[in-house]
Design a protein around this motif. Sequence first.
Motif, mmCIF file in Angstrom:
data_model
loop_
_atom_site.group_PDB
_atom_site.id
_atom_site.type_symbol
_atom_site.label_atom_id
_atom_site.label_comp_id
_atom_site.label_asym_id
_atom_site.label_seq_id
_atom_site.Cartn_x
_atom_site.Cartn_y
_atom_site.Cartn_z
ATOM 1 N N VAL A 39 0.835 -1.206 0.000
ATOM 2 C CA VAL A 39 0.000 0.000 0.000
ATOM 3 C C VAL A 39 0.867 1.253 0.000
ATOM 4 O O VAL A 39 0.597 2.212 -0.734
ATOM 5 C CB VAL A 39 -0.963 -0.009 1.203
ATOM 6 C CG1 VAL A 39 -1.655 1.328 1.366
ATOM 7 C CG2 VAL A 39 -1.994 -1.114 1.040
ATOM 8 N N GLY A 40 1.913 1.254 0.795
ATOM 9 C CA GLY A 40 2.813 2.408 0.829
ATOM 10 C C GLY A 40 3.490 2.652 -0.508
ATOM 11 O O GLY A 40 3.615 3.791 -0.954
ATOM 12 N N ARG A 41 3.936 1.583 -1.156
ATOM 13 C CA ARG A 41 4.572 1.725 -2.474
ATOM 14 C C ARG A 41 3.575 2.234 -3.507
ATOM 15 O O ARG A 41 3.922 3.021 -4.379
ATOM 16 C CB ARG A 41 5.157 0.393 -2.931
ATOM 17 C CG ARG A 41 6.348 -0.057 -2.157
ATOM 18 C CD ARG A 41 7.558 0.757 -2.564
ATOM 19 N NE ARG A 41 8.705 0.395 -1.776
ATOM 20 C CZ ARG A 41 9.876 0.100 -2.290
ATOM 21 N NH1 ARG A 41 10.053 0.105 -3.577
ATOM 22 N NH2 ARG A 41 10.874 -0.182 -1.494
ATOM 23 N N MET A 42 2.325 1.763 -3.422
ATOM 24 C CA MET A 42 1.295 2.224 -4.362
ATOM 25 C C MET A 42 1.011 3.715 -4.160
ATOM 26 O O MET A 42 0.905 4.467 -5.130
ATOM 27 C CB MET A 42 0.016 1.417 -4.183
ATOM 28 C CG MET A 42 0.099 0.025 -4.759
ATOM 29 S SD MET A 42 -1.366 -0.969 -4.437
ATOM 30 C CE MET A 42 -2.669 0.083 -5.007
ATOM 31 N N LEU A 43 0.876 4.143 -2.921
ATOM 32 C CA LEU A 43 0.596 5.545 -2.640
ATOM 33 C C LEU A 43 1.764 6.443 -3.018
ATOM 34 O O LEU A 43 1.568 7.590 -3.421
ATOM 35 C CB LEU A 43 0.251 5.727 -1.164
ATOM 36 C CG LEU A 43 -1.072 5.118 -0.714
ATOM 37 C CD1 LEU A 43 -1.234 5.272 0.793
ATOM 38 C CD2 LEU A 43 -2.236 5.753 -1.448
ATOM 39 N N GLY A 45 3.775 5.824 -5.476
ATOM 40 C CA GLY A 45 3.907 5.817 -6.923
ATOM 41 C C GLY A 45 4.995 4.905 -7.440
ATOM 42 O O GLY A 45 5.280 4.894 -8.633
ATOM 43 N N ASP A 46 5.612 4.129 -6.575
ATOM 44 C CA ASP A 46 6.687 3.227 -6.983
ATOM 45 C C ASP A 46 6.165 1.905 -7.527
ATOM 46 O O ASP A 46 6.903 1.170 -8.176
ATOM 47 C CB ASP A 46 7.616 2.932 -5.811
ATOM 48 C CG ASP A 46 8.389 4.159 -5.375
ATOM 49 O OD1 ASP A 46 8.524 5.087 -6.192
ATOM 50 O OD2 ASP A 46 8.857 4.182 -4.227
ATOM 51 N N LEU A 47 4.909 1.590 -7.254
ATOM 52 C CA LEU A 47 4.341 0.302 -7.631
ATOM 53 C C LEU A 47 3.031 0.537 -8.358
ATOM 54 O O LEU A 47 2.160 1.244 -7.867
ATOM 55 C CB LEU A 47 4.099 -0.553 -6.383
ATOM 56 C CG LEU A 47 3.574 -1.957 -6.579
ATOM 57 C CD1 LEU A 47 4.596 -2.789 -7.363
ATOM 58 C CD2 LEU A 47 3.298 -2.603 -5.242
ATOM 59 N N ASP A 48 2.898 -0.050 -9.547
ATOM 60 C CA ASP A 48 1.689 0.099 -10.351
ATOM 61 C C ASP A 48 1.098 -1.281 -10.599
ATOM 62 O O ASP A 48 1.664 -2.084 -11.337
ATOM 63 C CB ASP A 48 2.021 0.790 -11.671
ATOM 64 C CG ASP A 48 0.793 1.074 -12.502
ATOM 65 O OD1 ASP A 48 -0.313 1.113 -11.938
ATOM 66 O OD2 ASP A 48 0.943 1.258 -13.720
ATOM 67 N N LEU A 49 -0.028 -1.558 -9.957
ATOM 68 C CA LEU A 49 -0.658 -2.867 -10.080
ATOM 69 C C LEU A 49 -1.684 -2.921 -11.204
ATOM 70 O O LEU A 49 -2.334 -3.943 -11.382
ATOM 71 C CB LEU A 49 -1.325 -3.249 -8.759
ATOM 72 C CG LEU A 49 -0.394 -3.438 -7.578
ATOM 73 C CD1 LEU A 49 -1.183 -3.792 -6.329
ATOM 74 C CD2 LEU A 49 0.629 -4.513 -7.863
ATOM 75 N N SER A 50 -1.813 -1.849 -11.965
ATOM 76 C CA SER A 50 -2.818 -1.839 -13.029
ATOM 77 C C SER A 50 -2.503 -2.864 -14.116
ATOM 78 O O SER A 50 -3.414 -3.365 -14.773
ATOM 79 C CB SER A 50 -2.939 -0.446 -13.641
ATOM 80 O OG SER A 50 -1.731 -0.084 -14.287
#
Length: 59
Positions: A39-43, A45-50
């Motif tokens: 969750v932290g990486r997604m917020l 912007g380092d991780l894109d699960l799309s």
Amino acid sequence: MSAATVGLMAGMALGFAAFFGGFWAFLLVAVLGAVGLVVGRMLQGDLDLSELVRSRDRR
């Protein structure tokens, strides 16, 4: 905070959970830590699960 400091704190938290709470507390802390990391990486912007949830085109 450096990655080494964060890793040290995570390791200490897991160690305390394992010592005082047993295996299930250790497992719960490890799983919640992994969820928090994602969750932290997604917020941040380092991780894109799309790419993982995108539907595939049928041919």
